[in-house]
Scaffold this motif. Structure first.
Motif, PDB file in Angstrom:
ATOM      1  N   PHE A  86      38.968 -57.426 -36.266  1.00  0.00           N
ATOM      2  CA  PHE A  86      38.039 -56.397 -36.720  1.00  0.00           C
ATOM      3  C   PHE A  86      37.658 -55.435 -35.590  1.00  0.00           C
ATOM      4  CE2 PHE A  86      37.328 -59.626 -39.995  1.00  0.00           C
ATOM      5  CZ  PHE A  86      37.379 -58.839 -41.137  1.00  0.00           C
ATOM      6  N   GLU A  91      39.710 -61.541 -30.872  1.00  0.00           N
ATOM      7  CA  GLU A  91      39.323 -62.309 -32.055  1.00  0.00           C
ATOM      8  C   GLU A  91      40.489 -63.108 -32.617  1.00  0.00           C
ATOM      9  OE1 GLU A  91      37.811 -59.591 -34.963  1.00  0.00           O
ATOM     10  OE2 GLU A  91      36.622 -58.500 -33.481  1.00  0.00           O
ATOM     11  N   THR A 306      30.023 -68.862 -42.764  1.00  0.00           N
ATOM     12  CA  THR A 306      30.413 -67.523 -43.221  1.00  0.00           C
ATOM     13  C   THR A 306      31.570 -67.020 -42.379  1.00  0.00           C
ATOM     14  OG1 THR A 306      28.815 -66.439 -41.761  1.00  0.00           O
ATOM     15  CG2 THR A 306      28.080 -66.975 -44.011  1.00  0.00           C
ATOM     16  N   THR A 308      33.445 -63.200 -41.119  1.00  0.00           N
ATOM     17  CA  THR A 308      33.362 -61.746 -41.086  1.00  0.00           C
ATOM     18  C   THR A 308      34.246 -61.121 -42.166  1.00  0.00           C
ATOM     19  OG1 THR A 308      32.977 -61.782 -38.699  1.00  0.00           O
ATOM     20  CG2 THR A 308      33.698 -59.697 -39.649  1.00  0.00           C
ATOM     21  N   GLY A 309      33.654 -60.221 -42.942  1.00  0.00           N
ATOM     22  CA  GLY A 309      34.428 -59.485 -43.928  1.00  0.00           C
ATOM     23  C   GLY A 309      34.746 -60.240 -45.198  1.00  0.00           C
ATOM     24  N   GLN A 312      30.467 -60.776 -46.748  1.00  0.00           N
ATOM     25  CA  GLN A 312      29.513 -60.755 -45.649  1.00  0.00           C
ATOM     26  C   GLN A 312      28.334 -59.841 -45.998  1.00  0.00           C
ATOM     27  OE1 GLN A 312      31.216 -59.247 -42.039  1.00  0.00           O
ATOM     28  NE2 GLN A 312      29.359 -59.561 -40.819  1.00  0.00           N
ATOM     29  N   LEU A 314      24.877 -57.795 -45.073  1.00  0.00           N
ATOM     30  CA  LEU A 314      24.176 -57.158 -43.974  1.00  0.00           C
ATOM     31  C   LEU A 314      23.025 -56.312 -44.508  1.00  0.00           C
ATOM     32  CD1 LEU A 314      27.225 -55.655 -42.008  1.00  0.00           C
ATOM     33  CD2 LEU A 314      26.110 -57.843 -41.554  1.00  0.00           C
ATOM     34  N   SER A 437      36.415 -52.832 -40.809  1.00  0.00           N
ATOM     35  CA  SER A 437      36.308 -52.609 -39.363  1.00  0.00           C
ATOM     36  C   SER A 437      35.613 -51.297 -39.043  1.00  0.00           C
ATOM     37  CB  SER A 437      37.701 -52.614 -38.726  1.00  0.00           C
ATOM     38  OG  SER A 437      38.297 -53.876 -38.800  1.00  0.00           O
ATOM     39  N   LEU A 440      31.945 -51.925 -39.311  1.00  0.00           N
ATOM     40  CA  LEU A 440      31.496 -52.789 -38.220  1.00  0.00           C
ATOM     41  C   LEU A 440      31.461 -52.023 -36.900  1.00  0.00           C
ATOM     42  CD1 LEU A 440      33.392 -56.098 -39.059  1.00  0.00           C
ATOM     43  CD2 LEU A 440      30.941 -55.667 -39.287  1.00  0.00           C
ATOM     44  N   ARG A 444      28.339 -51.376 -34.309  1.00  0.00           N
ATOM     45  CA  ARG A 444      28.405 -51.702 -32.884  1.00  0.00           C
ATOM     46  C   ARG A 444      28.056 -50.482 -32.030  1.00  0.00           C
ATOM     47  NH1 ARG A 444      34.099 -52.654 -29.934  1.00  0.00           N
ATOM     48  NH2 ARG A 444      34.274 -50.537 -30.743  1.00  0.00           N
TER      49      ARG A 444
END
Length: 451
Positions: A86, A91, A306, A308-309, A312, A314, A437, A440, A444
């Motif tokens: 991502f 990762e 959980t 990511t993606g 998920q 938020l 991505s 995300l 960031r």
């Protein structure tokens, strides 16, 4: 050999091979053989840990995450290889649940470069070999390997896994795998090995599936046939199958102490988060690999797990957001099934690559979203044009808006959801790893506050 940073290596690898996807085992197997030969000559012969390989149209990441969580909770040393990433390339290669550092990956890349000679490798093949090099040096009990595309001709398949898992079989990547579930099943079952366990989490195999399983020569463990899953509202029960009265075929796993003669049962495991069928396949695979499973530690490891993606959730600028990498019709059906009724509206932010069945993705979600926002993925040459996606939505009678980028589409959705009248709306971002991505990365770069 010039010293390169990880970023420089990745830029080089992205440009070096003529094709992004170039299925086949001959090239990557030859380089892996060269690496092994060179290490033997240095008196450092390669010894692989227990290996579990996971293929499937959907659910691979969830199955792998479950296996990693459970084995870490029980004190084992575990390596995990997944793709794509991502935010950071690191990762893709994790040891003990943490991405490895740049220096570790660069050392592996340097070794691969020295071993490959004039053999050209794809970006993915280079990364696969890097993961194997890292894992060999990490003194692991278990390495978990995700198939990138298909199975039979995927670079991961140079490893004779002790246990193979197929999570699901649906239409995707038809240009490479075939345009029927039967053809795709053959490709995915190509990771199986004769006389070794093969765990199947697909509940509705294609026509002739039993014959396909028999043709592999593997020991099949089929969900709701050999191991039993019973799902309730927020919990599930599972009865694992013993190893058909035999120990694990893979000699690498002997130290794990296979003693599964009687079925092992689990009650009250958490259904929330990742799909129960993928958790069930994970536990059956670990059992087949000879890992003893402590019920309390299993339950604790899966509670709140959980990924990511994957559905998920938020909160971004006070707005509810769900991120999901659903990128084929089967995954879209699963996404539609888990989105609960809400007071407000669901708003879609979506984009896909051009080998995806966009109309097939839209169909199961057509009654879910009040508004659709689409944009072309900027991070891939294989992106579908936004106008193409918009036309499909328009012809289906759905409300759709075009944007120059996924980021702009998401900002528009946030602005809409932030209105007082829309405070109960939920934004769902889906369609590709690239789509998720992009959002995300926005988080960031703005430190969690998208303007």
């Amino acid at each position: 050999m010039p010293e390169r940073s990880l970023a420089e290596w990745l830029t080089l690898l992205e440009a070096r091979h003529p094709a992004e996807i170039d299925l086949g085992l001959e090239r990557v197997a030859a380089v892996w053989s060269n690496i092994q030969k060179e290490r033997r000559q240095q008196g450092n012969a390669i010894s692989l840990p227990t290996a579990i390989t996971v293929a499937g149209t959907n659910g691979k990441g969830s199955c792998l995450a479950s296996m990693q969580a459970v084995t870490l909770a029980q004190g084992h040393r575990v390596g995990l290889f997944t793709s794509p990433h991502f935010l950071h390339y690191n990762e893709r290669i994790s040891v003990q649940g943490q991405p490895v550092d740049d220096e570790t990956i660069v050392r592996a890349f340097d070794e691969i470069e020295a071993a490959r000679g004039d053999i050209s490798l794809t970006y993915f093949e280079f990364g696969t070999l890097a993961a194997l090099v890292v894992f060999v040096d990490a003194d692991l009990d278990l390495m978990l390997l995700e198939v990138g595309l298909g199975g039979r001709l995927d670079a991961i398949n140079i490893i004779d896994a002790d246990v193979a898992v197929v999570t699901s079989i649906a239409l995707d990547h038809q240009a490479w795998l075939g345009d029927t579930r039967e053809l795709i099943a053959v490709e995915k079952l190509g990771i199986a090995r004769p006389s070794r366990p093969l765990v199947i989490a697909e509940v509705d195999g294609p026509e002739g599936f039993d014959d396909m399983l028999a043709a592999t020569g593997a020991l099949p463990f089929v969900i709701n046939k050999d191991f039993r899953l019973q799902v309730e509202t927020d919990r599930f029960s599972l009865t694992l199958s013993p190893n058909h009265g035999s120990s694990l075929a893979g000699s690498n796993s002997a130290s794990n102490g296979v003693s599964n003669v009687d079925p092992q049962s689990f009650q009250g495991l958490p259904s929330s988060g990742l799909m129960p069928s993928n958790k069930a396949a994970a536990l059956q695979a670990l059992s087949c690999a000879g890992f003893k499973l402590d019920p309390d530690k299993v339950s604790d490891a899966l509670e709140g797990l959980t990924l990511t993606g994957r559905q998920q959730q938020l909160i971004v600028n006070g707005c509810s957001v769900i991120l999901d990498v659903a990128h084929n019709p089967a995954a879209a059906e699963a996404l539609a099934a888990v989105l609960p009724p809400i007071k407000g509206r669901y708003l879609a932010v979506a984009s896909v690559l051009n080998d995806k069945d966009w109309a097939g993705i839209v169909e199961p979600l057509s009654g879910v979203f009040a508004e659709w926002r689409v944009a072309e993925i900027s991070a891939s040459d294989r992106a579908t044009k936004a106008q193409t996606m918009h036309e499909v939505l328009y012809n289906a009678g759905l409300s759709s808006s075009l944007f120059e980028s996924v980021e702009e589409a998401f900002k528009s959705a946030l602005k809409e959801a932030a209105k007082e009248a829309s405070k109960d709306d939920v934004i769902v971002v889906f369609g590709s790893f690239h789509t998720v991505s992009a959002v995300l990365n926005m988080q960031r770069e703005s430190d969690g506050c998208v303007q």
